[in-house]
Design a protein around this motif. Sequence first.
Motif: not given
Length: 463
Positions: A14-16, A18-20, A31-33, A59-64, A122-128, A201-203
């Motif tokens: 859902k967050m993804r 909302a971001e999209e 800008i969001l980052m 490596p992902g946007n959490n790192g960004g 962050g929300t992109g964690l896909s495995r242990a 600013g992402v409702p």
Amino acid sequence: MTPLSGKPVVTAAKMRAAEEAAIADGTSVDILMARAGTEVAQTIRRLASGSEVLILCGPGNNGGDGYVAAAALRAWSLPVRVAALAPPATDAARNACAGWSGPVETLAETKSAPILVDALFGTGLSRALDPAIVAALRRLNARARLSIAVDLPSGVDTDRGVALGDIPAADVTLALGAPKPAHLLYPAAGLCGAIRVLDIGVPASSDVMVLAAPDLPMPGPDSHKYSRGMVAVVGGDMPGAAELSAIAALRAGAGYVLLLAEHGALQPHAIVRKAFTPDALTDKRIGALIIGPGLGRGDEARARLDQALASAVPLVIDGDALHLLDTARLDVVRNRAVPVIMTPHAGEFDALFGKGEESKIDRARAAALRSGATIIFKGADTVIASPQGAVRVAQSANAWLSTAGTGDVLAGAVGAFLSGNANIAFDAACAGVWAHARAARRLRGAFIADDLADALTAVRSRL
Ligand SMILES: NC(=O)C1=CN([C@@H]2O[C@H](COP(=O)(O)OP(=O)(O)OC[C@H]3O[C@@H](n4cnc5c(N)ncnc54)[C@H](OP(=O)(O)O)[C@@H]3O)[C@@H](O)[C@H]2O)[C@@H](O)CC1
Ligand SMILES: [K+]
């Protein structure tokens, strides 16, 4: 930076989305980052008070977000270092990394700092998490005075609220845009420390919300004991438990409480006591019937439960009565014309609805749908689900609640609110959970369930 109460709880998907939607509306991911990283940096600046900050970037946007925050802190002339797990792998993270003019150390070799910022995943964690990452996090976390997680502590599963690895706990977690299930559900919630939501600013919207203070009517000059709500409590083998529910119902604001029990104490006098008879359940003034606390599990208990199920009274089904609910009785619950609220803890829930790997939120919602009842799935992270799909998640109240009788008190409080207006069973359940938690927060040390019931009086006065 705001607290969680009343906020929508948003899954990773859902967050993804909302971001999209925000991107489609013309706000780029860069800008969001930039917003997220700048908000994070402002919070770090306040918390660090000039101490050196080490930001770990994934490596992902959490790192960004981490690179943006690092660049902002540096621009404010604050001491900050960056260590990366891997080079940035998204365009936005690459752009953010390009905005960081300092050196990039490696996660394996970096030295600790008093303020640790975890922007690995962050929300992109896909495995242990790889054990080497966990070891590095643990080493740096142990030596930091304060550790701050960006969006989520790296290694927690956003939606299920479990940890994928033996990760260390953060002191503060900055939830970006909205809280996620992992910020509320245990064990992950226990790894988040204090949680604050940063507006980026992402409702985001959701039918799952963090439980907020209810809005309940107060008695007025024309109120009388029946208009405030009449609660009946069915007694059984252990009179004390039903008494606790009865006292809690009174103290939560019910106008009249009838205890249908053969034995028990004489105090308080405000409780009206009568022996249980099936006829007692036909009193049309009863707004809610509580069955289960101290009921027992024998034939007599089963008979009382069946009479309660057959009655036309809104029900709160708790404790022993939950153990007696087999598949056939669950079907009776689903087909009742008047509402039912059930209050299982984890063991009772598993026995009733089966174990599952889904999140506590999804399991509670499925159980409400299956049973047609409002479900209060109890625990440090109590989840309330309506058959219509609405969900509220309560924040942990007080670890001392783990004592005998506190569930009986909750059943009483829920019964009181249900008796006032049975059309809104979900609201009654939410109000009961909220008042119970509020009462627990007022108490200190090893309180007992009787204290908790008594504390409802003061809580009610402030609703
Ligand atoms: N929502 C919003 O509006 C905004 C969100 N923002 C931020 O974006 C974050 C989400 O970013 P994200 O989607 O890029 O995911 P993120 O958590 O950085 O990780 C993905 C990377 O990690 C990798 N990877 C995964 N698991 C791994 C493992 N166990 N071990 C090793 N690698 C692993 C994965 O690789 P892959 O799984 O493809 O192999 C991929 O490379 C969000 O939490 C918030 O901070 C803001 O910037 C802007 C506004
Ligand atoms: K993180």
